[in-house]
Design a protein around this motif. Structure first.
Motif, PDB file in Angstrom:
ATOM      1  N   LYS A  32      -9.459  18.467   0.561  1.00  0.00           N
ATOM      2  CA  LYS A  32      -8.370  17.572   0.964  1.00  0.00           C
ATOM      3  C   LYS A  32      -7.491  18.170   2.055  1.00  0.00           C
ATOM      4  N   HIS A  33      -7.585  19.483   2.275  1.00  0.00           N
ATOM      5  CA  HIS A  33      -6.801  20.126   3.329  1.00  0.00           C
ATOM      6  C   HIS A  33      -7.649  20.579   4.514  1.00  0.00           C
ATOM      7  N   ALA A  34      -8.976  20.489   4.420  1.00  0.00           N
ATOM      8  CA  ALA A  34      -9.868  21.129   5.388  1.00  0.00           C
ATOM      9  C   ALA A  34     -10.076  20.301   6.652  1.00  0.00           C
ATOM     10  N   LEU A  35     -10.369  21.022   7.743  1.00  0.00           N
ATOM     11  CA  LEU A  35     -10.651  20.423   9.045  1.00  0.00           C
ATOM     12  C   LEU A  35     -11.942  21.017   9.598  1.00  0.00           C
ATOM     13  N   PRO A  36     -12.658  20.268  10.444  1.00  0.00           N
ATOM     14  CA  PRO A  36     -13.839  20.857  11.093  1.00  0.00           C
ATOM     15  C   PRO A  36     -13.435  22.071  11.921  1.00  0.00           C
ATOM     16  N   GLY A  37     -14.233  23.121  11.864  1.00  0.00           N
ATOM     17  CA  GLY A  37     -13.934  24.345  12.577  1.00  0.00           C
ATOM     18  C   GLY A  37     -13.288  25.412  11.716  1.00  0.00           C
ATOM     19  N   GLN A  38     -12.763  25.030  10.549  1.00  0.00           N
ATOM     20  CA  GLN A  38     -12.224  26.026   9.630  1.00  0.00           C
ATOM     21  C   GLN A  38     -13.360  26.681   8.837  1.00  0.00           C
ATOM     22  N   PHE A  39     -13.010  27.677   8.024  1.00  0.00           N
ATOM     23  CA  PHE A  39     -14.006  28.349   7.210  1.00  0.00           C
ATOM     24  C   PHE A  39     -13.440  28.622   5.821  1.00  0.00           C
ATOM     25  N   VAL A  40     -14.304  29.036   4.909  1.00  0.00           N
ATOM     26  CA  VAL A  40     -13.905  29.464   3.579  1.00  0.00           C
ATOM     27  C   VAL A  40     -14.486  30.848   3.329  1.00  0.00           C
ATOM     28  N   SER A  41     -13.915  31.561   2.361  1.00  0.00           N
ATOM     29  CA  SER A  41     -14.438  32.861   1.958  1.00  0.00           C
ATOM     30  C   SER A  41     -14.993  32.754   0.548  1.00  0.00           C
ATOM     31  N   LEU A  42     -16.244  33.174   0.379  1.00  0.00           N
ATOM     32  CA  LEU A  42     -16.926  33.115  -0.907  1.00  0.00           C
ATOM     33  C   LEU A  42     -16.977  34.500  -1.541  1.00  0.00           C
TER      34      LEU A  42
END
Length: 258
Positions: A32-42
């Motif tokens: 719900k907060h994400a945008l294209p071009g962002q990333f996540v850490s797993l």
């Protein structure tokens, strides 16, 4: 931008190409907060792998609250992720970094190698108005068919086994893509490709956004492990550096140096 650590369930994990995997996660609080071009850490399950692995966002399903990651296995951490199956759970921090700003009426999206996946959600959000150039090593392509659902796609391969032989810039020139008009460029890929895109955009006086690829440690801007050279002095470091994880990964081409 809002970020938080969530325990996410695996919806689907499949192999797309040699060493390339697609992972769908149930992640409503992140999506719900994400945008294209962002990333996540797993985060890995193995406790000796303390640092999370950053992976760019490939697709967002806002309605279902799902997040898609497409990544290449390059070490023990991503090899662990490749063994995930539906129903498994994994800790995810995100969304992180700054995403792409959608601008222009005739955008050109350029992706190379594992920098291709972050461009898919952006292509979707442009709703068919973008042209896309994808660069691969050879005919072992991934995500090509999905891009063709949302945009006109042109291919470049290093060995000439598909599309234009050579670089993404060679494909743009050979296919005369600029003749249809391009008012902004978005690109993600290895540094040599981004350097070429920056020079090409400057030569043709086109605004360009570049998503940088750098090794990261913390992913939140504290450790300075992922700095790139910037055109101006950074307020944080007081030198000509930018933190790719915090200040990027997306930069205007005029903000960074190669």
């Amino acid at each position: 931008m809002s970020k938080q650590k969530s325990l996410c369930s695996v919806r689907e994990s499949v192999q797309l190409a040699p060493a390339v995997y697609s992972l769908w996660l149930e992640a409503p609080d992140i999506v719900k907060h994400a945008l294209p071009g962002q990333f996540v850490s797993l985060y890995c399950q193995e406790k000796d792998r303390l640092l999370p692995r950053p992976i760019s966002i490939c697709e967002l399903d806002q309605e279902a609250g799902r997040l898609r990651l497409v990544y290449r296995v390059v070490g023990a951490g991503t090899e662990e992720f490749s063994r995930l199956v539906s129903g498994d759970q994994i800790e995810v921090l995100g969304p992180l970094g700054n995403g792409f700003k959608r601008e222009g009426e005739r955008p050109l999206l350029i992706g190379g190698g594992i920098g291709i996946p972050p461009m898919l959600e952006l292509a979707k959000q442009f709703g068919g108005s973008a042209a896309v150039v994808l660069g691969y090593r050879d005919s072992g392509m991934f995500l090509k068919d999905e891009f063709e659902t949302y945009a006109e796609v042109f291919i470049a391969t290093d060995d000439g086994s598909a599309g234009t032989r050579g670089t993404v810039i060679d494909a743009i020139t050979e296919q005369k893509i600029l003749e249809n008009g391009v008012d902004v460029i978005y690109s993600c890929g290895p540094t040599p490709m981004l350097r070429g895109v920056k020079d090409f955009a400057q030569e043709h006086d086109i605004k360009a956004y570049l998503s940088m690829e750098e090794r990261m440690a913390c992913g939140v801007g504290a450790c300075l492990a992922c700095v790139c050279q910037s055109a101006e002095i950074d307020d944080h470091s007081k030198v000509k550096n930018k933190r790719v994880c915090k200040d990027g990964p997306v930069f205007l081409s005029t903000e960074v140096e190669f």
